[in-house]
Design an enzyme around this catalytic site. Sequence first.
Site, short mmCIF file in Angstrom:
data_model
loop_
_atom_site.label_atom_id
_atom_site.label_comp_id
_atom_site.label_asym_id
_atom_site.label_seq_id
_atom_site.Cartn_x
_atom_site.Cartn_y
_atom_site.Cartn_z
N TYR A 1 38.86 -89.11 -38.52
CA TYR A 1 38.68 -88.92 -39.96
C TYR A 1 39.72 -88.44 -40.53
O TYR A 1 40.54 -87.41 -40.06
CB TYR A 1 37.31 -88.21 -39.97
CG TYR A 1 36.89 -88.07 -41.55
CD1 TYR A 1 36.63 -89.36 -42.12
CD2 TYR A 1 36.50 -86.70 -42.18
CE1 TYR A 1 36.24 -89.24 -43.47
CE2 TYR A 1 36.17 -86.89 -43.36
CZ TYR A 1 35.84 -88.22 -44.01
OH TYR A 1 35.39 -88.17 -45.32
N ASP B 1 30.15 -90.00 -44.02
CA ASP B 1 31.24 -89.39 -43.48
C ASP B 1 30.81 -87.69 -43.17
O ASP B 1 30.20 -87.24 -43.83
CB ASP B 1 32.44 -89.42 -44.37
CG ASP B 1 33.17 -90.63 -44.32
OD1 ASP B 1 33.03 -91.37 -43.61
OD2 ASP B 1 33.92 -90.82 -45.37
#
Lengths: 66, 696
Positions: free
Chosen positions: B209, B7
């Site tokens: 995200y 991420d």
Amino acid sequence: MSKNLVIVESPAKAKTIEGYLGKDYKVVSSYGHVRDLPKGDMAIDIKMVLNPLTRYPKTKKKSSKI
Amino acid sequence: MIYLASDDDREGEAISWHLKEALSLDDKQTRRIVFREITKNAILNAIKTPRGLDLDLVNAQQARRILDRLVGFEISPILWKKIKRGLSAGRVQSVAVRLVVEREREIEKFDAKSFFKVTALFDLEEGKKLKAELGKKFDTEQGAADFLNKCLGATYSISNLEKKPGKKTAAAPFTTSTLQQEASRKLGFSVSQTMSVAQKLYESGKISYMRTDSVNLSDEAINGAKAAIEQLYGADYVHTRQYKNKSKSAQEAHEAIRPTSFMNQEAGSNSNEQRLYDLIWKRTVASQMADAQIERTIATIAISTTPETLTAQGEVVKFEGFLKVYIESTDDEEGNGEDSGMLPPLNIGQLLALDHVLAREGFTRSAARYTEASLVKKLEEMGIGRPSTYAPTITTIQKREYVVKESREGIERAFTELILQQNKISKKKKTEMTGAEKNKLFPTNTAMIVNDFLINQFPNIIDYSFTANVEKEFDEIASGNLQWDKMIGSFYGSFHTDVTSSENISKVDIGALRELGVDPKSGKKVYARLARFGPCVQLGEVDEEEKPRYSSLRKGQLIETITLEDALELFKLPRIVGTFEGETIDANVGRFGPYARHKGKFYGLSKEDDPLTLTEERAIEIIEKKRIDDAGKVIKCFDENEEFQILKGKWGPYLKAGKKNVKLPKDKEPADLTYEECLTLAESAPTKKKVVRKKK
């Protein structure tokens, strides 16, 4: 054999990404953090404050041998 | 080539760095790629534009990890030594607990003041009604009565009509914290539930995200939203814009939480994912929609007998704009939507027929207890924590039993109403429920004691602005403006001094007695205290010949606030209810609620049975019923081994082999299984699966 390896942290994410990339890419997952501060003791040498993250937690040994 | 694609934030960067180190990956062979959403375009783009590892981000993550470990590992043992074993402290966690403790005390101290609010209802033509109110409130019943007296025999007329245009603007697209708040208000999700559902949507490529404190949208996203709005609602409804970030540190992430494709009005593989996606879609689309145009009408109503006036307000939506798609909820529990409708047609000078004037007693309200989501909001406002830490913090304080999330029933409160109707004033006493709480955060007794200890010993660690400042320093490390070892070094210096000096302080007398008063029956003093087994009340002195009696506090009772009356009530337990089969039955309240005990066995009491009033007859009834239920559970016992039983469970029959529960084969009648068959089943049954640890 695939020419490229993509490493992500979650298997679901790996699956989605693999769907977008061609045969030349293999996508694998590390299942979250591979290393962390060891449990149990302080694990931090405050005088050094240097590279404290050197030991592997037991449960994660497997996933780091890809 | 190896691509590290964890991420795009500090945690992710650290994972990539650890992978590279642990696998000894060659720099030349390794690339770090980042993307804000898992779509084909984003992934291909990322692979085209790889970068190296950002060590500043890694260092910021390490610094947080180390600092939190230092604080936890140095303070927790002090809590064990000075207060009680097993306690824990945490850098952000303890500050969050402090907020909950302080709010609880504020509520406890709050003194509700009564006031009178005046409203009037008028009858219009065609059965229509007009509701108006008096601008000022009265502090006393007398003040309200005086006003109503003045209104006796009065006529009412419209003295002024005013129309004001107004507008409403859509809320900014979601950040982690606003998503958590709205999902809590609109969908009833807990903070951690929101994050796990959002993560699934992100990982399957549906949303961008989910850990972010930015309200930015990419140009493509804005264009996507625009196209969707034009298609669904028309070009009039479009008003694209970029919102301003409130948080200065919104660099950890680059975009708001939004759909990856606005053409997908629905997405998600189960109902929770679909509902959360729907919320995200609507919020993002609404953020690019036109303002709603409102016309507010204010009618002033003159009273012939007094210069005071009443006002009636109405609202008409002239152009819906974004309201067509999305309305943000508020935490305010008292909805004030009732007088936002349209006013009926009115003219200046028009006489109004009065139905009644009502003066109703109301009470000032204390600050509200936190919900999970409103605590996140508070933490964000104070600059404590970051998108990646809100949910774990909220989970931790509950897991460590410093805070409990509970619903509580309210209590009845009396209030007064004065009504002027048909030219007569009458007074009514009514009651209402107040103080009912749903899924609110309450501090435990332990939280209060630990909090006070930390404030005394480690004022810095638990200081709000200090904690916010530490977060800022992490941000500075992440942007390369601060060296992480220097930051930890300077933190540790003063912190460790505090730790060392706390060695010398004496043990906190956690058993510190709070005197409640004297028991009128025995003449002994009554105290509240935290004992080893938990919070309790104590009757009598420890050093007297006769040992004091103890009784545990019930759920929701606090040492700080319990009254003598409540305490005396607790001493009525445990209570001997009667005898059955030659042994006594007693009733008490334990950790899992009220129970009756007989021959060492516990029988839980339902809501209808109060341990204080439970009769012998009823207790026997409960015991016998439980015995029958238990007997019905056993399908087969084995003489060979009494630890083996075939039982009827919630999910069907199963084999209980000692401590192990074993699934039964579907092709056999459970009652026909032999002991040998069961033995084989038990041996071949898998031991408990290891739970895979999730990424925080």
